[in-house]
Design a protein around this motif. Structure first.
Motif, mmCIF file in Angstrom:
data_model
loop_
_atom_site.group_PDB
_atom_site.id
_atom_site.type_symbol
_atom_site.label_atom_id
_atom_site.label_comp_id
_atom_site.label_asym_id
_atom_site.label_seq_id
_atom_site.Cartn_x
_atom_site.Cartn_y
_atom_site.Cartn_z
ATOM 1 N N VAL A 18 -9.554 115.580 68.571
ATOM 2 C CA VAL A 18 -8.010 115.925 68.726
ATOM 3 C C VAL A 18 -7.969 117.454 68.661
ATOM 4 C CG1 VAL A 18 -6.025 115.593 67.540
ATOM 5 C CG2 VAL A 18 -7.505 113.690 68.147
ATOM 6 N N LYS A 19 -8.554 118.103 67.689
ATOM 7 C CA LYS A 19 -8.284 119.720 67.755
ATOM 8 C C LYS A 19 -8.970 120.401 68.982
ATOM 9 C CE LYS A 19 -6.703 119.933 63.626
ATOM 10 N NZ LYS A 19 -5.412 120.516 63.255
ATOM 11 N N LEU A 20 -10.194 119.856 69.293
ATOM 12 C CA LEU A 20 -10.781 120.778 70.503
ATOM 13 C C LEU A 20 -10.326 120.259 71.792
ATOM 14 C CD1 LEU A 20 -14.525 120.685 69.103
ATOM 15 C CD2 LEU A 20 -12.778 122.488 68.885
ATOM 16 N N ILE A 21 -10.102 119.006 72.135
ATOM 17 C CA ILE A 21 -9.898 118.618 73.581
ATOM 18 C C ILE A 21 -8.192 118.551 73.685
ATOM 19 C CG2 ILE A 21 -10.107 116.897 75.019
ATOM 20 C CD1 ILE A 21 -12.737 116.126 73.873
ATOM 21 N N ARG A 22 -7.551 118.297 72.655
ATOM 22 C CA ARG A 22 -6.116 118.144 72.647
ATOM 23 C C ARG A 22 -5.693 117.061 73.580
ATOM 24 N NH1 ARG A 22 -3.621 121.502 68.980
ATOM 25 N NH2 ARG A 22 -4.787 123.202 68.402
ATOM 26 N N PRO A 23 -6.132 116.026 73.705
ATOM 27 C CA PRO A 23 -5.511 114.826 74.442
ATOM 28 C C PRO A 23 -4.077 114.597 73.917
ATOM 29 C CG PRO A 23 -6.774 113.642 72.409
ATOM 30 C CD PRO A 23 -6.759 115.338 72.393
ATOM 31 N N PRO A 24 -3.225 114.016 74.806
ATOM 32 C CA PRO A 24 -2.059 113.423 74.515
ATOM 33 C C PRO A 24 -1.734 112.450 73.569
ATOM 34 C CG PRO A 24 -2.402 112.875 76.767
ATOM 35 C CD PRO A 24 -3.609 113.730 76.366
ATOM 36 N N TRP A 25 -0.976 112.594 72.612
ATOM 37 C CA TRP A 25 -1.109 111.507 71.380
ATOM 38 C C TRP A 25 -0.798 110.164 71.942
ATOM 39 C CZ3 TRP A 25 -2.832 112.747 66.924
ATOM 40 C CH2 TRP A 25 -3.090 114.020 66.517
ATOM 41 N N TRP A 26 -0.065 109.833 73.040
ATOM 42 C CA TRP A 26 -0.025 108.446 73.435
ATOM 43 C C TRP A 26 -1.590 107.946 73.785
ATOM 44 C CZ3 TRP A 26 -2.005 107.421 78.254
ATOM 45 C CH2 TRP A 26 -2.187 108.492 79.241
ATOM 46 N N LEU A 27 -2.324 108.728 74.293
ATOM 47 C CA LEU A 27 -3.749 108.493 74.810
ATOM 48 C C LEU A 27 -4.624 107.968 73.233
ATOM 49 C CD1 LEU A 27 -5.852 108.163 76.697
ATOM 50 C CD2 LEU A 27 -6.414 110.274 76.740
ATOM 51 N N VAL A 28 -4.317 108.932 72.484
ATOM 52 C CA VAL A 28 -4.964 108.714 71.049
ATOM 53 C C VAL A 28 -4.442 107.257 70.531
ATOM 54 C CG1 VAL A 28 -5.337 109.401 68.844
ATOM 55 C CG2 VAL A 28 -5.295 111.091 70.596
ATOM 56 N N ALA A 29 -3.195 107.285 70.481
ATOM 57 C CA ALA A 29 -2.718 105.735 69.982
ATOM 58 C C ALA A 29 -3.269 104.722 70.935
ATOM 59 C CB ALA A 29 -1.334 105.833 69.734
ATOM 60 N N LEU A 30 -3.106 104.686 72.258
ATOM 61 C CA LEU A 30 -3.540 103.839 73.022
ATOM 62 C C LEU A 30 -5.194 103.425 72.772
ATOM 63 C CD1 LEU A 30 -3.097 102.015 75.342
ATOM 64 C CD2 LEU A 30 -3.850 103.689 76.798
ATOM 65 N N LEU A 31 -6.006 104.408 72.577
ATOM 66 C CA LEU A 31 -7.404 104.246 72.189
ATOM 67 C C LEU A 31 -7.647 103.576 70.816
ATOM 68 C CD1 LEU A 31 -9.028 107.335 73.417
ATOM 69 C CD2 LEU A 31 -9.448 104.918 74.452
ATOM 70 N N LEU A 32 -6.882 104.062 69.874
ATOM 71 C CA LEU A 32 -6.894 103.297 68.623
ATOM 72 C C LEU A 32 -6.369 101.782 68.464
ATOM 73 C CD1 LEU A 32 -5.627 106.130 66.027
ATOM 74 C CD2 LEU A 32 -7.849 105.211 66.355
ATOM 75 N N LEU A 33 -5.380 101.533 69.247
ATOM 76 C CA LEU A 33 -4.751 100.334 69.273
ATOM 77 C C LEU A 33 -5.827 99.365 70.111
ATOM 78 C CD1 LEU A 33 -2.209 98.374 68.728
ATOM 79 C CD2 LEU A 33 -1.446 98.943 70.978
ATOM 80 N N GLY A 34 -6.441 99.780 71.248
ATOM 81 C CA GLY A 34 -7.216 99.087 71.982
ATOM 82 C C GLY A 34 -8.673 98.782 71.040
ATOM 83 N N GLY A 35 -8.895 99.775 70.563
ATOM 84 C CA GLY A 35 -10.136 99.490 69.617
ATOM 85 C C GLY A 35 -9.906 98.452 68.508
ATOM 86 N N PHE A 36 -8.759 98.463 67.837
ATOM 87 C CA PHE A 36 -8.269 97.498 66.873
ATOM 88 C C PHE A 36 -8.116 96.164 67.572
ATOM 89 C CE2 PHE A 36 -4.837 95.324 64.622
ATOM 90 C CZ PHE A 36 -5.556 95.104 63.412
ATOM 91 N N LEU A 37 -7.664 95.995 68.591
ATOM 92 C CA LEU A 37 -7.410 94.624 69.381
ATOM 93 C C LEU A 37 -8.908 94.006 69.766
ATOM 94 C CD1 LEU A 37 -4.322 95.206 71.490
ATOM 95 C CD2 LEU A 37 -4.592 93.856 69.133
#
Length: 52
Positions: A18-37
């Motif tokens: 997140v610090k180096l690539i700086r993706p949008p926060w919605w993409l981070v949230a989507l990846l976290l939610l997808g991994g959880f599901l």
């Protein structure tokens, strides 16, 4: 030799990403939610065996 817990390694890699690539926060949230599901789905044993 002590092993690093998986959650700590994932947290460090995620924080650096997140610090180096700086993706949008919605993409981070989507990846976290997808991994959880995915972890609670029928695909979890197949993913687990593929990783090992």
């Amino acid at each position: 030799m002590n092993s690093v817990p998986l959650w700590l390694a994932v947290a460090v890699v995620g924080l650096l990403g997140v610090k180096l690539i700086r993706p949008p926060w919605w993409l981070v949230a989507l990846l976290l939610l997808g991994g959880f599901l995915l972890a609670d789905s029928m695909l979890a044993p197949a993913i687990d065996s593929a990783i090992k």
